[in-house]
Scaffold this motif. Structure first.
Motif: not given
Length: 215
Positions: A103, A130, A133-134, A137-138, A180, A182
């Motif tokens: 992500a 990712a 949705q992710y 954003k992580v 996922i 980050g």
């Protein structure tokens, strides 16, 4: 005249009859011994009673009883009404399939991480970027997703590999997990540290009861 009185010997006192008076030993010595023993016993009882009173008012007790009531400091938490509970039974990495998703903006991060997880015995599924949705954003280390049934089984095993990663179920039906990665991800924790973390999850725990009154 009695047959015991020689003839011709008269006098004021004569022995008559056939019974002789018996001589008894004086009882003074026996009485003195009994009195001494009684005094010793009395003093002993008084001394014992005094020690018991001192013990009660001082809150003490015999060493053995005190040890039972108040175990030594440092051992009380485990000795005091400790009850062992069985630890969790966690699946080995070889039974866990992981999808690894990146992500972040760093290229190749998902593949490198998947290769490391494979070396540690995990089965690898999908590897790539990712979902929207992710993606980007992580902000933390990462997120570990899986079915509700994996919350106390495979999720913590995978989570032990990524320090600080969030672990949460997402309602999926399959057993495969998603990792996922980050922006805060710097790499997997050392294999030895991850093993220790998993071992700690499977170790039995103890329930500690309250301290006994007077400890």
């Amino acid at each position: 005249m009695s047959m015991l009185t020689p003839p011709g010997m008269g006098g004021k006192y004569r022995i008559t009859g056939r019974k002789y008076p018996r001589m008894r030993r004086p009882r003074r010595r026996g009485r003195m011994v009994a009195a001494v023993l009684a005094s010793v016993c009395t003093l002993g009882l008084i001394g014992w009673g005094t020690l018991e009173l001192i013990d009660v008012f001082s809150g003490g007790g015999s060493t053995a009883e005190a040890a039972k009531r108040c175990p030594a400091k440092g051992k009380t938490d485990t000795a005091r009404t400790a009850t062992a509970h069985g630890g969790k039974v966690l699946p080995p990495p070889g039974r866990i399939t992981v999808n690894v998703y990146n992500a972040t903006a760093r290229t190749g991060l998902a593949k490198d991480t998947a290769d490391q997880l494979k070396k540690r015995g995990f089965k690898i599924g999908d590897v790539g970027n990712a979902s929207a949705q992710y993606d980007k954003k992580v902000k933390g280390t990462g997120v570990v997703l899986g079915p509700t049934s994996a919350v106390d089984t495979s999720l913590p095993v995978l989570g032990a590999q990524v320090a600080g990663a969030q672990q949460r179920p997402d309602g999926r039906k399959g057993a495969t997990l998603d990792l996922i990665l980050g922006d805060g991800f710097k790499g997997l924790v050392k294999a030895a540290d991850a093993d220790k973390a998993v071992t700690a999850l499977t170790a039995p725990t103890t329930a500690v009861g309250p301290a006994k009154k007077g400890c």
